[in-house]
Motif scaffolding. Structure first.
Motif, short mmCIF file in Angstrom:
data_model
loop_
_atom_site.label_atom_id
_atom_site.label_comp_id
_atom_site.label_asym_id
_atom_site.label_seq_id
_atom_site.Cartn_x
_atom_site.Cartn_y
_atom_site.Cartn_z
N ARG A 81 2.61 6.46 -6.96
CA ARG A 81 1.58 7.13 -7.75
C ARG A 81 1.37 8.57 -7.34
O ARG A 81 0.97 9.41 -8.15
CB ARG A 81 0.24 6.38 -7.60
N LEU A 82 1.58 8.87 -6.05
CA LEU A 82 1.11 10.15 -5.54
C LEU A 82 2.23 11.04 -5.03
O LEU A 82 2.12 12.27 -5.08
CB LEU A 82 0.12 9.86 -4.40
N LEU A 83 3.29 10.45 -4.53
CA LEU A 83 4.32 11.26 -3.86
C LEU A 83 5.54 11.52 -4.74
O LEU A 83 6.18 12.56 -4.61
CB LEU A 83 4.76 10.59 -2.56
N SER B 193 2.82 1.70 -3.35
CA SER B 193 2.05 2.09 -4.54
C SER B 193 1.56 3.52 -4.38
O SER B 193 1.54 4.30 -5.34
CB SER B 193 0.94 1.10 -4.82
N LEU B 194 1.17 3.89 -3.18
CA LEU B 194 0.80 5.27 -2.90
C LEU B 194 1.97 6.21 -3.18
O LEU B 194 1.81 7.26 -3.82
CB LEU B 194 0.39 5.32 -1.44
N LEU C 71 0.83 -1.21 0.00
CA LEU C 71 0.00 0.00 0.00
C LEU C 71 0.87 1.26 0.00
O LEU C 71 0.67 2.17 -0.82
CB LEU C 71 -0.91 -0.04 1.24
#
Lengths: 83, 83
Positions: free
Chosen positions: A66-68, A62-63, A59
């Motif tokens: 994709r996001l950071l 992948s976060l 988790l």
């Protein structure tokens, strides 16, 4: 289970780092010698709820990807510690 | 001796973190659940030449406090690893 996650986002090798270079150039004038290879990055702290450490890692990674981080320029490294 | 230093600059407790709050709010819409308390910070990597680990730590910490962190709002934590 609850985990403390730390994500470190660093520039990929070979990507120019003007912030790090500027810091490094400023050091001698401020009396700091013997410091080299300054690289600037970003850091994030998260608390992750997951069933297992493996799930929490997937988790958080992948976060982070994709996001950071910007995957073209940056790498995201995740460290986990159980609470 | 040569050390790899990592400096993590984080906001002091109680200081508002709009970047972390924005990331946290965006997570559910992107399918990430179970993530809380997102805090954004900065990270720096340096290579330090010093006579001992204690000297390297003093150098990296004072550099971080004076140059990398805003001591009113932020804390700088140094980790060292011998090369």
């Amino acid at each position: 289970m609850r985990f403390d996650a730390r994500v470190e986002v660093t520039l990929r090798e070979g990507i120019a780092d003007p912030e790090g270079a500027t810091i490094e150039r400023a050091l001698p004038a401020l009396g700091f010698t013997g410091v080299h290879e300054v690289r600037a990055g970003r850091s994030f702290r998260l608390v992750v709820d997951a069933d297992s450490e493996a799930d929490a890692r997937v988790l958080a990674q992948s976060l982070a990807d994709r996001l950071l981080a910007n995957p073209v320029l940056e790498l995201a490294a995740v460290e986990l510690a159980a609470r």
